[in-house]
Design a protein around this motif. Sequence first.
Motif, PDB file in Angstrom:
ATOM      1  N   UNK A   1      -3.436  -3.001   4.705  1.00  0.00           N
ATOM      2  CA  UNK A   1      -4.132  -1.942   3.962  1.00  0.00           C
ATOM      3  C   UNK A   1      -3.175  -0.762   3.793  1.00  0.00           C
ATOM      4  N   UNK A   2      -3.059  -0.227   2.568  1.00  0.00           N
ATOM      5  CA  UNK A   2      -2.275   0.988   2.341  1.00  0.00           C
ATOM      6  C   UNK A   2      -3.127   1.991   1.568  1.00  0.00           C
ATOM      7  N   UNK A   3      -3.118   3.232   2.035  1.00  0.00           N
ATOM      8  CA  UNK A   3      -3.904   4.292   1.392  1.00  0.00           C
ATOM      9  C   UNK A   3      -2.979   5.247   0.638  1.00  0.00           C
ATOM     10  N   UNK A   4      -3.409   5.648  -0.547  1.00  0.00           N
ATOM     11  CA  UNK A   4      -2.657   6.654  -1.313  1.00  0.00           C
ATOM     12  C   UNK A   4      -3.626   7.721  -1.798  1.00  0.00           C
ATOM     13  N   UNK A   5      -3.167   8.985  -1.956  1.00  0.00           N
ATOM     14  CA  UNK A   5      -4.086  10.061  -2.339  1.00  0.00           C
ATOM     15  C   UNK A   5      -4.809   9.780  -3.663  1.00  0.00           C
ATOM     16  N   UNK A   6      -6.129  10.055  -3.663  1.00  0.00           N
ATOM     17  CA  UNK A   6      -6.942   9.826  -4.867  1.00  0.00           C
ATOM     18  C   UNK A   6      -7.348  11.139  -5.535  1.00  0.00           C
ATOM     19  N   UNK A   7      -7.086  12.293  -4.847  1.00  0.00           N
ATOM     20  CA  UNK A   7      -7.319  13.596  -5.490  1.00  0.00           C
ATOM     21  C   UNK A   7      -8.767  13.925  -5.805  1.00  0.00           C
ATOM     22  N   UNK A   8      -9.710  13.256  -5.147  1.00  0.00           N
ATOM     23  CA  UNK A   8     -11.142  13.430  -5.456  1.00  0.00           C
ATOM     24  C   UNK A   8     -11.766  14.466  -4.521  1.00  0.00           C
TER      25      UNK A   8
ATOM     26  N   UNK B   1      -8.959  13.907   1.787  1.00  0.00           N
ATOM     27  CA  UNK B   1      -8.878  12.621   2.484  1.00  0.00           C
ATOM     28  C   UNK B   1      -9.100  11.414   1.592  1.00  0.00           C
ATOM     29  N   UNK B   2      -9.572  11.611   0.381  1.00  0.00           N
ATOM     30  CA  UNK B   2      -9.928  10.463  -0.473  1.00  0.00           C
ATOM     31  C   UNK B   2      -8.695   9.643  -0.806  1.00  0.00           C
ATOM     32  N   UNK B   3      -8.894   8.317  -0.878  1.00  0.00           N
ATOM     33  CA  UNK B   3      -7.751   7.419  -1.009  1.00  0.00           C
ATOM     34  C   UNK B   3      -8.002   6.295  -1.998  1.00  0.00           C
ATOM     35  N   UNK B   4      -6.917   5.906  -2.661  1.00  0.00           N
ATOM     36  CA  UNK B   4      -6.869   4.647  -3.401  1.00  0.00           C
ATOM     37  C   UNK B   4      -6.451   3.600  -2.367  1.00  0.00           C
ATOM     38  N   UNK B   5      -7.179   2.489  -2.302  1.00  0.00           N
ATOM     39  CA  UNK B   5      -6.922   1.483  -1.268  1.00  0.00           C
ATOM     40  C   UNK B   5      -6.212   0.275  -1.869  1.00  0.00           C
ATOM     41  N   UNK B   6      -5.076  -0.067  -1.292  1.00  0.00           N
ATOM     42  CA  UNK B   6      -4.404  -1.316  -1.668  1.00  0.00           C
ATOM     43  C   UNK B   6      -4.579  -2.304  -0.529  1.00  0.00           C
ATOM     44  N   UNK B   7      -5.096  -3.489  -0.868  1.00  0.00           N
ATOM     45  CA  UNK B   7      -5.306  -4.520   0.140  1.00  0.00           C
ATOM     46  C   UNK B   7      -4.480  -5.739  -0.242  1.00  0.00           C
ATOM     47  N   UNK B   8      -3.611  -6.151   0.687  1.00  0.00           N
ATOM     48  CA  UNK B   8      -2.809  -7.354   0.439  1.00  0.00           C
ATOM     49  C   UNK B   8      -3.263  -8.448   1.388  1.00  0.00           C
TER      50      UNK B   8
ATOM     51  N   UNK C   1      -3.221 -13.068   1.598  1.00  0.00           N
ATOM     52  CA  UNK C   1      -2.915 -14.366   0.998  1.00  0.00           C
ATOM     53  C   UNK C   1      -1.914 -14.216  -0.152  1.00  0.00           C
ATOM     54  N   UNK C   2      -0.981 -13.302  -0.030  1.00  0.00           N
ATOM     55  CA  UNK C   2       0.029 -13.141  -1.061  1.00  0.00           C
ATOM     56  C   UNK C   2      -0.482 -12.495  -2.335  1.00  0.00           C
ATOM     57  N   UNK C   3      -1.695 -11.998  -2.298  1.00  0.00           N
ATOM     58  CA  UNK C   3      -2.281 -11.338  -3.461  1.00  0.00           C
ATOM     59  C   UNK C   3      -2.562  -9.885  -3.131  1.00  0.00           C
ATOM     60  N   UNK C   4      -2.593  -9.030  -4.163  1.00  0.00           N
ATOM     61  CA  UNK C   4      -2.922  -7.643  -3.846  1.00  0.00           C
ATOM     62  C   UNK C   4      -3.966  -7.120  -4.816  1.00  0.00           C
ATOM     63  N   UNK C   5      -4.939  -6.421  -4.234  1.00  0.00           N
ATOM     64  CA  UNK C   5      -6.023  -5.848  -5.032  1.00  0.00           C
ATOM     65  C   UNK C   5      -6.111  -4.366  -4.695  1.00  0.00           C
ATOM     66  N   UNK C   6      -6.276  -3.559  -5.736  1.00  0.00           N
ATOM     67  CA  UNK C   6      -6.319  -2.106  -5.566  1.00  0.00           C
ATOM     68  C   UNK C   6      -7.714  -1.595  -5.920  1.00  0.00           C
ATOM     69  N   UNK C   7      -8.265  -0.772  -5.031  1.00  0.00           N
ATOM     70  CA  UNK C   7      -9.564  -0.143  -5.273  1.00  0.00           C
ATOM     71  C   UNK C   7      -9.329   1.349  -5.503  1.00  0.00           C
ATOM     72  N   UNK C   8      -9.772   1.859  -6.639  1.00  0.00           N
ATOM     73  CA  UNK C   8      -9.509   3.277  -6.939  1.00  0.00           C
ATOM     74  C   UNK C   8     -10.340   4.196  -6.054  1.00  0.00           C
ATOM     75  N   UNK C   9     -11.488   3.702  -5.503  1.00  0.00           N
ATOM     76  CA  UNK C   9     -12.458   4.621  -4.921  1.00  0.00           C
ATOM     77  C   UNK C   9     -12.880   5.574  -6.030  1.00  0.00           C
TER      78      UNK C   9
ATOM     79  N   UNK D   1       0.112  -4.516  -8.651  1.00  0.00           N
ATOM     80  CA  UNK D   1      -0.907  -5.339  -7.998  1.00  0.00           C
ATOM     81  C   UNK D   1      -1.433  -6.380  -8.968  1.00  0.00           C
ATOM     82  N   UNK D   2      -2.255  -7.298  -8.465  1.00  0.00           N
ATOM     83  CA  UNK D   2      -2.798  -8.389  -9.287  1.00  0.00           C
ATOM     84  C   UNK D   2      -4.149  -8.036  -9.895  1.00  0.00           C
TER      85      UNK D   2
END
Length: 460
Positions: A157-164, A167-174, A176-184, A203-204
């Motif tokens: 799991x990697x968190x990046x600032x979401x500016x909302x 503490x709010x974060x965009x979440x990257x989850x890797x 099985x060799x795949x990556x999905x990003x949740x904007x929150x 990301x995928x």
Amino acid sequence: MVATVRFLGGAGTVTGSKFLVSSDTATVLVDVGLFQGLKALRRRNWEPFAVPAGSLDAVVLTHAHLDHCGYLPVLGREGLQAPVVATDSTLDLAALVLRDSAALQEEDAAYAARGGWSKHSPPRPLYDTADVERVLPLFHPIPFDAPWEVDGHPATVTLRPAGHILGSAVVELQLEGRSVVFSGDLGRGTHPLLEPPAPPPPCDVIVVESTYGNRRHREDPEVVLADVLDRCLGRGGVAVIPAFAVDRTEVVLMTLQRLMNDGRVPHVPVYVDSPMALGGLAVYRRAVVAGSADVRDDLVGIERTFDPGDLREVHDARDSMAINDPGYPCIIVSASGMAAGGRVVHHLKHLLPDPRNSVVLVGFQAVGTRGRSLQDGATELKMHGRYVPVRAEVATVEGFSVHADSDDLVGWLRSAPRPPEVVYLVHGEPEASAALAARVRAELGWTAVVPTHGEIVRLD
Ligand SMILES: [Zn+2]
């Protein structure tokens, strides 16, 4: 290897965000929001959760709003053992938000018990304070931009600032060799305290919010706010600003500071009168002093960031009563944001009958709340069983939203280093999500899908 995303909330609605990512080796829940609003939605909070809470390997929170973290205590009661991962600010704010939520639900249940109209006998809250205290020890803060490995599982799991909000974060989850990003929830890049949202990493799959997928923000809140405050204080009145305890209070204080420093609003005492807002303010101050990665560089370390000049914090209920009728021009920022309850109702009761005073609505006002009645031009307002005449000026200041609008959302997606295979539009009313999907297809040429509630899609 099979990996899936299951849309358990925030699909076709702006509340209840819950996205379950599972593979043969790991099960991660991104956001664990409460359904709010219409009864048909709220009923979902009472349904059994899709998987046993004990089977989750990690819960990740994008931010501390109730529609993203408010269901957590239910999972706690049902045996959640997994770490609850988020930034430290998000977890500090979530503790405040969840305790407040439990207290409100306990109150509501007690009220329903007295009225005798609950379908539960005796009426029970969805969760109580004990359920909240049970999940707090699972909180596991992680910093921005540092990959965190789900304990014993090949998932990161990697968190990046979401500016909302703080503490709010965009979440990257890797996994099985795949990556999905949740904007929150994504900010607009105009938050006075926060850095603009970080662009999506390569990301995928992207799961993006679409609250304002069909709207553009136009109004500049400062102009309207300066105008109404100047008018009210000039005639010797008191201005009451009902504000949501977390983030809106801080944004309002920072705006007042700028307006007063620029001489656009006279220097008067500014009261913050809400225990929860003051709790939130303490978290915001800590982040500013500590130089949290999502705080704008030029504000780091400036302790007076939220002080318009004469800031007065009202902790005690007795002190709150003392400013019911202050008798001198001042500004009172108090919760709840829609005047549905809280100390602001007492202030309104005393201040509404005097035409010198003003009520300034700076947030969304839901149908059925006092704030909405005032916005709609009510001439009398019922509070604590009595009707009070509304003679004070009522003003609505739009443009304080901390949500990206449709241009911001398309711009954020466009900033991805490479196109994902598919974008899922969530956290929006159906029209808003559909409108954003259409723009993503037309302007970016990407595959865009609005998932349905409960839908499962494959990641692999
Ligand atoms: Zn939010």
